[in-house]
Design a protein around this motif. Structure first.
Motif, short mmCIF file in Angstrom:
data_model
loop_
_atom_site.label_atom_id
_atom_site.label_comp_id
_atom_site.label_asym_id
_atom_site.label_seq_id
_atom_site.Cartn_x
_atom_site.Cartn_y
_atom_site.Cartn_z
N ARG A 254 51.42 12.72 -19.90
CA ARG A 254 51.37 11.83 -18.78
C ARG A 254 52.64 11.44 -17.99
N LEU A 255 53.85 11.51 -18.68
CA LEU A 255 55.06 11.44 -18.00
C LEU A 255 55.68 12.53 -17.17
N TYR A 256 55.24 13.70 -17.72
CA TYR A 256 55.59 15.16 -16.99
C TYR A 256 54.54 15.08 -15.56
N LEU A 257 53.20 14.68 -15.84
CA LEU A 257 52.50 14.66 -14.55
C LEU A 257 52.90 13.76 -13.50
N LEU A 258 53.50 12.33 -14.22
CA LEU A 258 53.71 11.51 -13.22
C LEU A 258 54.98 11.75 -12.74
N VAL A 259 56.00 12.57 -13.22
CA VAL A 259 57.28 13.33 -12.35
C VAL A 259 56.63 14.28 -11.45
N ILE A 260 55.67 15.09 -11.79
CA ILE A 260 55.08 16.20 -10.84
C ILE A 260 54.64 15.22 -9.54
N ARG A 261 53.92 14.29 -9.82
CA ARG A 261 53.44 13.66 -8.68
C ARG A 261 54.29 12.99 -7.95
N GLY A 262 55.50 12.36 -8.75
CA GLY A 262 56.48 11.72 -8.25
C GLY A 262 57.23 12.60 -7.13
N CYS A 263 57.41 13.81 -7.37
CA CYS A 263 58.20 14.65 -6.74
C CYS A 263 57.50 14.89 -5.23
N THR A 265 56.39 12.82 -3.46
CA THR A 265 56.39 11.68 -2.80
C THR A 265 57.83 11.39 -2.38
N MET A 266 58.82 12.09 -3.05
CA MET A 266 60.40 12.04 -2.85
C MET A 266 60.72 12.89 -1.48
N ARG A 267 61.67 12.50 -1.02
CA ARG A 267 62.20 13.28 0.38
C ARG A 267 63.19 14.37 -0.21
N GLN A 268 63.87 14.38 -1.18
CA GLN A 268 64.66 15.36 -1.55
C GLN A 268 64.43 15.43 -3.09
N ILE A 269 64.33 16.88 -3.70
CA ILE A 269 64.14 17.16 -4.85
C ILE A 269 65.29 18.22 -5.40
N PRO A 270 65.96 18.06 -6.31
CA PRO A 270 67.10 18.66 -6.74
C PRO A 270 66.67 20.10 -7.35
N PRO A 271 67.08 21.16 -7.16
CA PRO A 271 66.28 22.19 -7.67
C PRO A 271 66.28 22.57 -9.15
N GLU A 272 67.03 21.91 -9.85
CA GLU A 272 66.90 22.06 -11.26
C GLU A 272 65.70 21.13 -11.63
N ILE A 273 65.59 20.16 -10.97
CA ILE A 273 64.32 19.19 -11.53
C ILE A 273 63.07 20.00 -11.07
N GLN A 274 63.02 20.56 -9.68
CA GLN A 274 61.92 21.48 -9.06
C GLN A 274 61.36 22.59 -10.22
N GLU A 275 62.43 23.15 -10.84
CA GLU A 275 62.33 24.15 -11.77
C GLU A 275 61.63 23.69 -13.06
N ILE A 276 62.06 22.49 -13.42
CA ILE A 276 61.51 22.03 -14.84
C ILE A 276 60.37 21.53 -14.77
N ILE A 277 59.94 20.91 -13.38
CA ILE A 277 58.55 20.49 -13.36
C ILE A 277 57.57 21.71 -12.99
N GLU A 278 57.79 22.88 -12.31
CA GLU A 278 57.08 23.87 -12.13
C GLU A 278 56.94 24.29 -13.35
N GLY A 279 57.78 24.80 -14.38
CA GLY A 279 57.68 25.01 -15.77
C GLY A 279 56.81 24.32 -16.56
N LYS A 280 56.74 22.91 -16.32
CA LYS A 280 55.69 22.11 -17.18
C LYS A 280 54.46 22.24 -16.80
N ILE A 281 54.45 22.30 -15.46
CA ILE A 281 52.86 22.33 -14.75
C ILE A 281 52.17 23.72 -15.29
N LYS A 282 52.81 24.64 -15.23
CA LYS A 282 52.50 26.16 -15.79
C LYS A 282 51.99 26.02 -17.25
N ALA A 283 52.82 24.98 -17.96
CA ALA A 283 52.20 25.12 -19.48
C ALA A 283 50.90 24.35 -19.73
N PHE A 284 50.38 23.87 -18.70
CA PHE A 284 49.10 23.43 -18.79
C PHE A 284 47.80 24.40 -18.65
#
Length: 360
Positions: A254-263, A265-284
């Motif tokens: 639930r938290l990972y999905l909230l992070v994914i959805r939260g990104c 709505t954000m105006r700027q997303i650091p590349p390291e965070i983008q990489e983490i969330i892309e990896g996590k959503i692929k894990a589903f």
């Protein structure tokens, strides 16, 4: 009652015909292209489409789209802000309503939002979507006490509530003494603004993963500073990892999905965070368990790119993706589902047909 997609389409076409007759009396289809453009935009923007199910707000969206020459903001917080401004400010100006009450006449847009943001936050904190007039009077009276200019001008809480009910369209009376926001989204949006203005992101962080607070959190992330949103997302990722290490899969999901959805709505997303969330959503993927599918359905549009049909996937994995798209029940999901329906594999089509009959 919310309008159906067909009713919404007819409303938008009728609105543009009516305005066409004002601008060009001999051509009722003068704005037909503009209407179709708006309908196309609604198909692409889920948050906008959800607002447009309300007839009042659908009319406001038509007016915004027309006034901005066919442009609407991509960010939903900007859409909500533009809608609030139109309802609280421009509506009276366009209807040429002259305010006689000196105190109400002196209200600025910021003043109005102070009262509504406070009301929305109180309702969210108390788990209410409907509130008694007596409670609103108390909240307004307390707020007036801290606004000396309005207090000195004699602003009264009952007159202020009548103003919001009769003139703004943002609040609606649904019983002799009961009031609610015209759309739940506005309650969440204004509450989010109050949390951000009061520097109360810590409270929202503690409630991350709680379905009741998710939309407010997402809107707050779109309203707060880039530094605050990055810190918020980073802290959620730390908590999610800890839960994952403890074997608490669903809370972590639930938290990972909230992070994914939260990104989103954000105006700027650091590349390291983008990489983490892309990896996590692929894990589903593949979504081969009910819990995974439920989590992806909850994530909404952010999961859609990963559910699109891809070559070389097995029949079983494609069925899991198709089932998840069906459960999402959105136009965007159904559009992706069309690719699955065009699949040439006999075994896949037979299995998908059985699945559709079971759901029906």
């Amino acid at each position: 009652q919310p309008m159906t997609p067909n009713a919404m389409r007819e409303f938008i076409l009728h609105w543009h015909r009516a305005i066409s007759l004002v601008l060009n009396p001999i051509n009722p289809d003068y704005l037909a292209d503009e209407a179709e453009k708006l309908l196309d935009e609604l198909k692409q923007k889920k948050s906008l489409r959800q607002l447009a199910t309300n007839p009042l707000l659908c009319g406001v969206i038509c007016a915004l789209h027309h006034d901005r020459h066919g442009y609407l903001p991509n960010n939903r917080t900007e859409i909500y802000e533009a809608t609030c401004q139109m309802l609280l400010e421009r509506r009276d100006l366009e209807r040429k309503v002259a305010e006689k009450d000196a105190a109400l006449k002196s209200l600025s847009y910021t003043d109005k939002r102070v009262f509504l943001n406070d009301l929305a936050q109180w309702m969210m904190l108390n788990g209410q979507t409907v509130i008694q007039k007596s409670q609103i009077f108390k909240l307004f009276r307390d707020k007036i006490h801290y606004l000396p200019d309005l207090r000195e001008k004699g602003l009264q809480e009952d007159a202020l509530l009548d103003y919001f009910l009769e003139r703004s369209g943002l609040l609606q009376q649904i019983g002799p003494n009961e009031v609610h926001f015209a759309h739940r989204t506005f309650q969440e949006y204004m509450a989010a603004k109050e949390f951000v203005d009061k520097d109360s992101m810590g409270f929202l962080k503690k409630n991350a993963g709680n379905d009741y607070w998710n939309e407010t959190i997402l809107l707050a992330l779109g309203l707060c500073s880039n530094a605050s949103s990055r810190l918020f997302i980073s802290d959620l990722l730390k908590v999610a990892r800890k839960l994952e290490d403890m074997g608490s899969t669903m809370p972590a999901t639930r938290l990972y999905l909230l992070v994914i959805r939260g990104c989103d709505t954000m105006r700027q997303i650091p590349p390291e965070i983008q990489e983490i969330i892309e990896g996590k959503i692929k894990a589903f993927f593949p979504p081969d368990h009910r819990e995974k599918r439920a989590a992806l359905v909850e994530s909404g549009d952010l999961a859609l790119p990963f559910l699109a049909k891809e070559p070389n996937r097995t029949i079983k994995d494609d069925l899991y993706c198709a089932l998840t798209l069906l459960q999402m029940k959105s136009e965007e999901a159904y559009s992706l589902l069309l690719d699955y329906l065009l699949d040439k594999r006999v075994g896949f089509i037979r299995s998908l047909s059985m699945l559709l009959r079971q759901l029906d």
